[in-house]
Design a protein around this motif. Sequence first.
Motif, PDB file in Angstrom:
ATOM      1  N   GLU A  59      63.921  38.689  43.865  1.00  0.00           N
ATOM      2  CA  GLU A  59      62.656  37.995  43.577  1.00  0.00           C
ATOM      3  C   GLU A  59      61.541  39.003  43.281  1.00  0.00           C
ATOM      4  OE1 GLU A  59      61.328  35.082  46.465  1.00  0.00           O
ATOM      5  OE2 GLU A  59      59.572  34.581  45.241  1.00  0.00           O
ATOM      6  N   TRP A 270      55.644  43.564  44.771  1.00  0.00           N
ATOM      7  CA  TRP A 270      54.917  42.377  44.318  1.00  0.00           C
ATOM      8  C   TRP A 270      53.767  42.841  43.435  1.00  0.00           C
ATOM      9  CZ3 TRP A 270      57.879  38.510  45.173  1.00  0.00           C
ATOM     10  CH2 TRP A 270      58.596  38.367  46.354  1.00  0.00           C
ATOM     11  N   PHE A 275      44.134  38.117  38.080  1.00  0.00           N
ATOM     12  CA  PHE A 275      42.974  37.219  38.011  1.00  0.00           C
ATOM     13  C   PHE A 275      42.144  37.453  39.271  1.00  0.00           C
ATOM     14  CE2 PHE A 275      46.842  35.207  39.574  1.00  0.00           C
ATOM     15  CZ  PHE A 275      46.481  34.875  40.868  1.00  0.00           C
ATOM     16  N   VAL A 277      41.061  36.353  42.543  1.00  0.00           N
ATOM     17  CA  VAL A 277      41.620  35.379  43.495  1.00  0.00           C
ATOM     18  C   VAL A 277      40.539  34.451  44.061  1.00  0.00           C
ATOM     19  CG1 VAL A 277      42.853  35.108  45.684  1.00  0.00           C
ATOM     20  CG2 VAL A 277      43.549  36.909  44.079  1.00  0.00           C
ATOM     21  N   LYS A 281      40.261  30.411  43.732  1.00  0.00           N
ATOM     22  CA  LYS A 281      40.202  29.513  44.895  1.00  0.00           C
ATOM     23  C   LYS A 281      39.050  28.515  44.725  1.00  0.00           C
ATOM     24  CE  LYS A 281      42.209  32.535  48.441  1.00  0.00           C
ATOM     25  NZ  LYS A 281      41.931  33.369  49.609  1.00  0.00           N
ATOM     26  N   LEU A 284      40.004  25.977  42.062  1.00  0.00           N
ATOM     27  CA  LEU A 284      40.992  25.017  42.578  1.00  0.00           C
ATOM     28  C   LEU A 284      40.311  24.017  43.516  1.00  0.00           C
ATOM     29  CD1 LEU A 284      43.988  24.130  42.833  1.00  0.00           C
ATOM     30  CD2 LEU A 284      44.198  25.752  44.737  1.00  0.00           C
ATOM     31  N   SER A 287      38.601  21.315  41.771  1.00  0.00           N
ATOM     32  CA  SER A 287      39.409  20.522  40.821  1.00  0.00           C
ATOM     33  C   SER A 287      39.911  19.220  41.429  1.00  0.00           C
ATOM     34  CB  SER A 287      40.596  21.343  40.326  1.00  0.00           C
ATOM     35  OG  SER A 287      41.551  21.478  41.354  1.00  0.00           O
TER      36      SER A 287
ATOM     37  N   LYS B 192      47.372  20.513  44.773  1.00  0.00           N
ATOM     38  CA  LYS B 192      46.240  21.339  45.217  1.00  0.00           C
ATOM     39  C   LYS B 192      46.655  22.200  46.412  1.00  0.00           C
ATOM     40  CE  LYS B 192      41.267  20.717  45.723  1.00  0.00           C
ATOM     41  NZ  LYS B 192      40.241  19.664  45.578  1.00  0.00           N
ATOM     42  N   LEU B 195      49.216  24.963  45.108  1.00  0.00           N
ATOM     43  CA  LEU B 195      48.573  26.055  44.353  1.00  0.00           C
ATOM     44  C   LEU B 195      47.717  26.898  45.294  1.00  0.00           C
ATOM     45  CD1 LEU B 195      47.503  24.267  41.014  1.00  0.00           C
ATOM     46  CD2 LEU B 195      49.490  25.743  41.398  1.00  0.00           C
ATOM     47  N   GLY B 196      47.085  26.230  46.262  1.00  0.00           N
ATOM     48  CA  GLY B 196      46.275  26.959  47.240  1.00  0.00           C
ATOM     49  C   GLY B 196      47.107  27.960  48.019  1.00  0.00           C
ATOM     50  N   LEU B 199      47.679  31.054  46.148  1.00  0.00           N
ATOM     51  CA  LEU B 199      46.497  31.938  46.121  1.00  0.00           C
ATOM     52  C   LEU B 199      46.289  32.664  47.449  1.00  0.00           C
ATOM     53  CD1 LEU B 199      43.991  29.710  44.103  1.00  0.00           C
ATOM     54  CD2 LEU B 199      44.873  31.964  43.433  1.00  0.00           C
ATOM     55  N   GLU B 200      46.766  32.055  48.529  1.00  0.00           N
ATOM     56  CA  GLU B 200      46.592  32.674  49.847  1.00  0.00           C
ATOM     57  C   GLU B 200      47.506  33.872  50.052  1.00  0.00           C
ATOM     58  OE1 GLU B 200      44.373  32.254  52.091  1.00  0.00           O
ATOM     59  OE2 GLU B 200      43.427  30.548  51.106  1.00  0.00           O
ATOM     60  N   LYS B 204      52.840  35.671  46.522  1.00  0.00           N
ATOM     61  CA  LYS B 204      52.986  34.492  45.663  1.00  0.00           C
ATOM     62  C   LYS B 204      52.007  34.504  44.491  1.00  0.00           C
ATOM     63  CE  LYS B 204      56.198  32.632  48.207  1.00  0.00           C
ATOM     64  NZ  LYS B 204      57.583  32.788  47.740  1.00  0.00           N
ATOM     65  N   TYR B 208      51.142  32.290  40.340  1.00  0.00           N
ATOM     66  CA  TYR B 208      49.924  31.557  40.008  1.00  0.00           C
ATOM     67  C   TYR B 208      49.413  31.980  38.642  1.00  0.00           C
ATOM     68  CZ  TYR B 208      45.242  29.652  40.217  1.00  0.00           C
ATOM     69  OH  TYR B 208      44.100  28.948  39.934  1.00  0.00           O
TER      70      TYR B 208
END
Lengths: 287, 287
Positions: A59, A270, A275, A277, A281, A284, A287, B192, B195-196, B199-200, B204, B208
């Motif tokens: 991954e 990773w 972008f 972050v 947030k 999002l 939204s 939501k 996706l959150g 971002l955390e 991951k 995103y």
Amino acid sequence: MVATSQRGWSGEPGELLRVGEGFRLEKVDPDSKPGYDGKKKDGAADLAAGADELDELQERLYAQSREDPSAPSVLLVLQAMDSAGKGGIVRHVIGATDPQGIHLVAFKKPTPEELEHDFLWRVEREVPDAGYIGVFDRSHYEDVLIGKVRGLASDDEIERRYDAINAFEQRVVDRGVHLVKVMLHISSEEQKVRLGKRLERPDKHWKYNPGDVDERLLWPRYMEAFQTVFERTSTPQAPWYVVPANAKWYARVAVQALLLDALERIDPQWPAATFDVEHEKARLAAS
Amino acid sequence: MVATSQRGWSGEPGELLRVGEGFRLEKVDPDSKPGYDGKKKDGAADLAAGADELDELQERLYAQSREDPSAPSVLLVLQAMDSAGKGGIVRHVIGATDPQGIHLVAFKKPTPEELEHDFLWRVEREVPDAGYIGVFDRSHYEDVLIGKVRGLASDDEIERRYDAINAFEQRVVDRGVHLVKVMLHISSEEQKVRLGKRLERPDKHWKYNPGDVDERLLWPRYMEAFQTVFERTSTPQAPWYVVPANAKWYARVAVQALLLDALERIDPQWPAATFDVEHEKARLAAS
């Protein structure tokens, strides 16, 4: 490096199985388990533990490549006599990782279109993209194995192919592909037993092909052809590994260890976010 | 038919999830688990039991095709909003079978070459060969989903595509491909949350994409576009299934059940030997 979670290993499979100077195939005992002190049940436990590591590394490898088309990849090349267990490696070692990160290609007898091109044409197109673990179930080495034993090409052409393979593999390595070339080594006696089982069971008849016995009758010539392959194409950048495979469980845990080794040397990370972050947030949340 | 080993099912997922006359997407509760009375832990047990069945059926499907190029295949088409769990289906449902029998294709934004052709060109080439389980992670339906919502094609062209899709799928079905078209249905609120989480967690972030929020802002229009897709392309020969997917475990066991259903209807059989078994036993013994 053998992972700490692997309890059965007492030596480095990468060191012990690599084809180096003076290698002689006939000196490798297909029943042996180089570097592994554990028993079959340890092998099963190590395979399961290694699957989790392979999964995470795969991954990371994939993630790392998403923003970098020049990121590394891995290519496992599998060659062997019939029934040596290539399918079992694909199923039990490769099958334990996310199919989305795997590029598996089974090379069959070349099609008429493929025969119109150089033998490397169909292979070059299947080299894995950045971030993937590629698996070749048979490969360009068929063209110097059955190609040689069956006289499908002239001696001069076979000679040319070893050099062409080395040049090709050098290019592939230069592009960031980590090659892991594996021969699964079974004994002629073990093959006889395995083919016999396919004949005994109606649900295994489809795996049997009368041609398997034809090739089997040429066993010593195949072993010679493999020996030449090792001498001509086991290079520092793309070494061969000969994995004793009479014990299927050993072959699987050994090939897994070779893959883990390649991935640990890559040490994929990773990727950093491309972008903002905090800004995302906020978007999002709104939204 | 729900397999007897599946303990959590009280109804037929194929019946309960199929898009039929008068279907309205807004009436499907993404939190619901149609036909499943079990809890999450039952779902995990059923998924494991189903994996064994899928594995055997997949091997039979493949075996059956070896001597018969017109043998059937299966094609799972996955469509969904971002983060709905397509990747989890591939990993946990498809990933439990032998990779050698799977043909997985993730369709991305079309390349310039692909855009020079009709929208079905790149899809048609990836229809699985006899004996394979194909998986489309996104598909030709993108061309009437994002294509419509984002106005990437004219209204007339979008209209033409529904008919072109139906004609294409009819041809595919006529060739012996069993189509299983699945929309994973999550709620906007669940997206939501998911996706959150991306971002955390720095590990991951690579999953995103700021564009995910752009599409998210068009949620109602995507739901309308899906509704139209169902009305225009859920046909008797290639029905859609809408799988509530807020509970990942339910979505996985449900999609697995739909695949098992397709395979059980095919009922693939081990092929008869195309050689004289006794003669081959004698040849092998003498070798």
